[in-house]
Enzyme design. Sequence first.
Site, PDB file in Angstrom:
ATOM      1  N   HIS A  76       0.841  -1.202   0.000  1.00 23.96           N
ATOM      2  CA  HIS A  76       0.000   0.000   0.000  1.00 23.96           C
ATOM      3  C   HIS A  76       0.870   1.244   0.000  1.00 23.96           C
ATOM      4  CE1 HIS A  76       0.734  -0.880   4.260  1.00 23.96           C
ATOM      5  NE2 HIS A  76       0.291   0.314   4.613  1.00 23.96           N
ATOM      6  N   ASP A 102      -0.411  -4.427   5.958  1.00 24.16           N
ATOM      7  CA  ASP A 102      -1.108  -3.976   7.160  1.00 24.16           C
ATOM      8  C   ASP A 102      -2.556  -4.454   7.171  1.00 24.16           C
ATOM      9  OD1 ASP A 102       1.245  -2.750   7.772  1.00 24.16           O
ATOM     10  OD2 ASP A 102       0.457  -0.716   7.840  1.00 24.16           O
ATOM     11  N   ASP A 156       5.784   4.461   5.063  1.00 24.93           N
ATOM     12  CA  ASP A 156       6.642   3.480   5.727  1.00 24.93           C
ATOM     13  C   ASP A 156       6.619   2.124   5.025  1.00 24.93           C
ATOM     14  OD1 ASP A 156       3.978   3.216   6.577  1.00 24.93           O
ATOM     15  OD2 ASP A 156       4.542   2.324   8.489  1.00 24.93           O
ATOM     16  N   HIS A 157       5.952   2.045   3.887  1.00 26.18           N
ATOM     17  CA  HIS A 157       5.965   0.836   3.062  1.00 26.18           C
ATOM     18  C   HIS A 157       6.443   1.109   1.640  1.00 26.18           C
ATOM     19  CE1 HIS A 157       3.668  -1.759   5.930  1.00 26.18           C
ATOM     20  NE2 HIS A 157       3.316  -0.564   6.379  1.00 26.18           N
ATOM     21  N   HIS A 164      -7.557  -1.104   5.254  1.00 29.00           N
ATOM     22  CA  HIS A 164      -6.515  -0.257   5.854  1.00 29.00           C
ATOM     23  C   HIS A 164      -6.259   0.930   4.938  1.00 29.00           C
ATOM     24  CE1 HIS A 164      -3.047   0.733   8.319  1.00 29.00           C
ATOM     25  NE2 HIS A 164      -2.311   0.795   7.233  1.00 29.00           N
ATOM     26  N   HIS A 176       1.315   3.910   1.955  1.00 25.56           N
ATOM     27  CA  HIS A 176       1.835   4.626   3.124  1.00 25.56           C
ATOM     28  C   HIS A 176       3.358   4.721   3.061  1.00 25.56           C
ATOM     29  CE1 HIS A 176      -2.002   3.843   5.726  1.00 25.56           C
ATOM     30  NE2 HIS A 176      -2.145   4.839   4.877  1.00 25.56           N
ATOM     31  N   HIS A 182       4.371  -5.134  10.175  1.00 23.41           N
ATOM     32  CA  HIS A 182       4.864  -4.501  11.400  1.00 23.41           C
ATOM     33  C   HIS A 182       5.097  -5.546  12.484  1.00 23.41           C
ATOM     34  CE1 HIS A 182       4.160  -0.211  10.395  1.00 23.41           C
ATOM     35  NE2 HIS A 182       3.195  -0.708   9.629  1.00 23.41           N
TER      36      HIS A 182
END
Length: 282
Positions: free
Chosen positions: A54, A134, A58-59, A110, A56, A173
Amino acid sequence: MKVKVISVLEDNYMYLVIEESTRHAVAVDAAVPKRLLEIIRKEDVVLRAILTTHHHWDHARGNEELAQLFPGLQVFGADERIGALTHKVTHGQELTFGAIRVRCLFTPCHTSGHMCYFMWEDDSPDAPALFSGDTLFVGGCGQFFEGTAEQMHTNLTQTLGTLPKDTKIFCGHECTVRNLKFALRVEPDNETVKEKLAWAKRRDDDDLPTVPSTLQEEFLYNPFLRVTEEPVQRFTGRTEPVEVLRVLRSERDNFKKPKERPNPQAVLAFDWGLFDPFLEKK
């Protein structure tokens, strides 16, 4: 098929999946290029593609830099917001990287464009792998930022929950201890939860990852996969599965919120080594 688990940022995982016969590799959620490049050099592999679950940061934060470093690099995902995207994939689409087979599994909730990746090799004795981003965590599930409880219920019971039970779960995570503490609150008499939590705490104390789990294990201790179980329904005060899931997520969101995290940009800067010149001894 060899999976390298790479810890980055505060609690993120990115992965490097290596086809051992050719030494070609595919990255999943390449958030920190500097760290990924270290592993690529150490393993002596050629990066062929990035699979992004996805958009975001941090990905997906490393996609643009890696695309510049590796001309022709393929970047797969289901959301136009993913940086450097070259191939937009759809639910059920299959990809092939040498002997590695990938089935794309669309799991919106998400984020509205979240995609999981189910991987296997034909004629291999090894269990298949699910890179669940996530959507599904060890002992938990992702927050409903851009979706609904109905969508997450479909994700967990139909899209992911029907995969082979020996499927290894590689999530986005490291939040297993917190998830299982909540699971124990939901089912205080569940011995499997107690055992898994004790194991996860030991792993955490030794700074070791708790991934992968297996789908079969998740059905024993993950409350979000146990919405038809009487103790879970009793905890939520609901019996309809989607409503049980909705209440569970709300309760989890308010359960022992972790201490305030460091500024995400600062964490990323440390991973990139931007502060190194200031930390070196004169």
